[in-house]
Design a protein around this motif. Structure first.
Motif: not given
Lengths: 115, 115
Positions: B57, B60, B62
């Protein structure tokens, strides 16, 4: 810490001419790879230099040649330019060949236009 | 020839929406990188994934590497206009005979996030 630098930024050549592009790798990096990126496509691997030798080569004709200097900087030479050689030429450096996570850092590229 | 397919090719969404882009291949990679590229610039490395099933991650964003190391996905939560750009994935292969690496890029997903 200077990143990867390339020169010139832009270049306009005529069909049949020869061109030399230059690249200085990121500090601490000794491997340089060259890529060609045509409009709307991802970068295509041309070749990679390490210890002043070409170590790997992509599907590019012999018109594309290169060199690496003792200070790890590199040149890309293209002979007998064709219209289809118009592209963004990217140089990428990485810290050696044997790293498991193969991370490359790219320069801003040289935009070559062949008329 | 190792090929990477990215989908979708183009994606236009509103600010605040979530999105996922994909990178698929029939080949197994040593590692895989995601890059973001803005017009006229070189790709900027976002992440490297090495282990099958790995999830990383970055704020924001992933990133997931498939269990078989043949595919990957990038998920963006609550997209912002600053996320606009070309997202490229690149798979790496090591060649033990030359101790060299080679990156194969997909053609990217062009993401536009509208305010």
């Amino acid at each position: 810490d200077a990143g990867v630098t390339q020169s010139p930024t832009h270049l306009i050549k005529t069909r049949g001419q020869q061109v030399t592009l230059r690249c200085s790798p990121k500090s601490g990096h000794d491997t340089v790879s060259w890529y060609q990126q045509a409009l709307g496509q991802g970068p295509q691997f041309i070749f990679q230099y390490y210890e002043e030798e070409e170590r790997q080569r992509g599907n590019f004709p012999d018109r594309f040649s290169g060199h690496q200097f003792p200070n790890y900087s590199s040149e890309l030479n293209v002979n007998a330019l064709l219209l289809g050689d118009s592209a963004l030429y990217l140089c990428a450096s990485s810290p050696g060949l044997a790293h498991v996570s193969y991370e490359q850092y790219f320069g801003p590229g040289t935009r070559l236009t062949v008329t | 020839t190792q090929l990477l397919e990215q989908s979708p090719q183009f994606l236009s969404i509103q600010e605040g929406e979530n999105l996922t882009v994909y990178c698929n291949s029939s080949s197994v990679f040593s590692s895989l990188q995601w890059y973001r590229q803005e017009p006229g610039e070189g790709p900027v490395l976002l992440v490297t994934v090495v282990t099958g099933g790995e999830v990383k991650k970055l704020k924001r964003l992933t990133f997931q590497f498939g269990d078989a190391r043949k595919d990957s996905s990038l998920h963006i939560t609550a997209a912002q206009p600053g996320d606009t750009g070309l997202y490229l994935c690149a798979g790496d292969f090591f060649f033990l005979n030359t101790n060299a690496g080679k990156s194969t890029f997909g053609d990217g997903t062009t993401l536009t996030v509208k305010p």
